[in-house]
Design an enzyme around this catalytic site. Sequence first.
Site, mmCIF file in Angstrom:
data_model
loop_
_atom_site.group_PDB
_atom_site.id
_atom_site.type_symbol
_atom_site.label_atom_id
_atom_site.label_comp_id
_atom_site.label_asym_id
_atom_site.label_seq_id
_atom_site.Cartn_x
_atom_site.Cartn_y
_atom_site.Cartn_z
ATOM 1 N N HIS A 43 0.987 -1.086 0.017
ATOM 2 C CA HIS A 43 0.380 0.081 0.419
ATOM 3 C C HIS A 43 0.674 0.828 -0.394
ATOM 4 O O HIS A 43 1.854 1.488 0.072
ATOM 5 C CB HIS A 43 -1.082 0.291 1.271
ATOM 6 C CG HIS A 43 0.001 0.104 2.437
ATOM 7 N ND1 HIS A 43 0.589 -0.821 3.249
ATOM 8 C CD2 HIS A 43 0.487 1.618 3.140
ATOM 9 C CE1 HIS A 43 1.594 -0.716 4.250
ATOM 10 N NE2 HIS A 43 1.071 0.776 4.182
ATOM 11 N N HIS A 125 5.720 6.130 -0.825
ATOM 12 C CA HIS A 125 6.222 4.954 -1.206
ATOM 13 C C HIS A 125 4.955 3.761 -0.230
ATOM 14 O O HIS A 125 4.962 3.730 0.017
ATOM 15 C CB HIS A 125 7.353 4.861 -0.534
ATOM 16 C CG HIS A 125 7.276 5.080 0.921
ATOM 17 N ND1 HIS A 125 7.499 6.085 1.957
ATOM 18 C CD2 HIS A 125 7.282 3.474 2.178
ATOM 19 C CE1 HIS A 125 6.961 5.048 2.875
ATOM 20 N NE2 HIS A 125 7.028 4.279 3.128
HETATM 21 O O1 3AM Z 1 3.690 2.615 4.491
HETATM 22 P P1 3AM Z 1 4.454 1.858 4.971
HETATM 23 O O2 3AM Z 1 4.745 0.316 5.068
HETATM 24 O O3 3AM Z 1 5.877 2.465 5.145
HETATM 25 O O4 3AM Z 1 5.464 2.557 8.470
HETATM 26 C C1 3AM Z 1 4.386 2.141 8.959
HETATM 27 C C2 3AM Z 1 3.719 1.247 7.961
HETATM 28 O O5 3AM Z 1 4.064 2.416 6.990
HETATM 29 C C3 3AM Z 1 4.277 2.730 9.350
HETATM 30 O O6 3AM Z 1 2.414 3.358 9.016
HETATM 31 C C4 3AM Z 1 2.205 2.387 8.042
HETATM 32 C C5 3AM Z 1 0.931 1.549 8.122
HETATM 33 O O7 3AM Z 1 1.937 0.455 10.158
HETATM 34 N N1 3AM Z 1 3.517 4.071 10.855
HETATM 35 C C6 3AM Z 1 3.775 2.592 12.028
HETATM 36 N N2 3AM Z 1 4.396 3.868 13.071
HETATM 37 C C7 3AM Z 1 4.229 4.180 12.441
HETATM 38 C C8 3AM Z 1 4.757 6.341 13.209
HETATM 39 N N3 3AM Z 1 4.854 5.988 14.485
HETATM 40 C C9 3AM Z 1 3.778 4.960 11.154
HETATM 41 N N4 3AM Z 1 4.475 6.104 10.283
HETATM 42 C C10 3AM Z 1 4.818 7.274 11.366
HETATM 43 N N5 3AM Z 1 4.618 7.189 12.581
#
Ligand code: 3AM
Length: 175
Positions: A43, A125
């Site tokens: 996603h 991304h």
């Molecule tokens: O889309 P991606 O995989 O980059 O890294 C987590 C994931 O991002 C991000 O939210 C998405 C779904 O889990 N994520 C998790 N904790 C986070 C935080 N504390 C976060 N993004 C920002 N702050």
Amino acid sequence: MSESKRLFFALEIPGDVQQHIVRWRAEQFPVEAGRPIAAANLHITLAFLGDVSEEKQRILAAQASRIAQPGFQLRLDDAGHWPRSRVVWLGPRQAPRGLLQLANLLRAQAARSGCAQSPQPFHPHVTLLRNAQHRVALPPPGFGWTFPVDAFVLYESLFEQGRTRYKPVDRWLLK
Ligand code: 3AM
């Protein structure tokens, strides 16, 4: 007290594109490069919300439902490695304006509702690999997938039986 859920707004990747990406990923990256994200979990995060109460979820959903903007085409044709977060990603070389507009709006609404937003600039991304702690050889240019984006989704992040699963809980059309 109502239970809170771990939520985030994101763009879906169409199922056929998810399948193309995971096949390409298996060809491009050795298994030791990092932990691959399951096809169904690919996603593009627009705004991470954190643990959200039912009441706050209703407010955020009502704000999201008032967003009126057209859909756009998205081309994923760039890849990179972020050593600090140990992530290998796929993204657009040129992010469409509609994508940046949508993310900015959702992030501003989230911040106003008390969901702290990262001060880092937004880099749209798709996370492909996690725990990518060593240098990774990146695929040569020439790859790319294009698809129309006509909706955005509110996902719940669940951890069940040792696995992360992203469950769509709400969806809004871009038109
Ligand atoms: O889309 P991606 O995989 O980059 O890294 C987590 C994931 O991002 C991000 O939210 C998405 C779904 O889990 N994520 C998790 N904790 C986070 C935080 N504390 C976060 N993004 C920002 N702050």
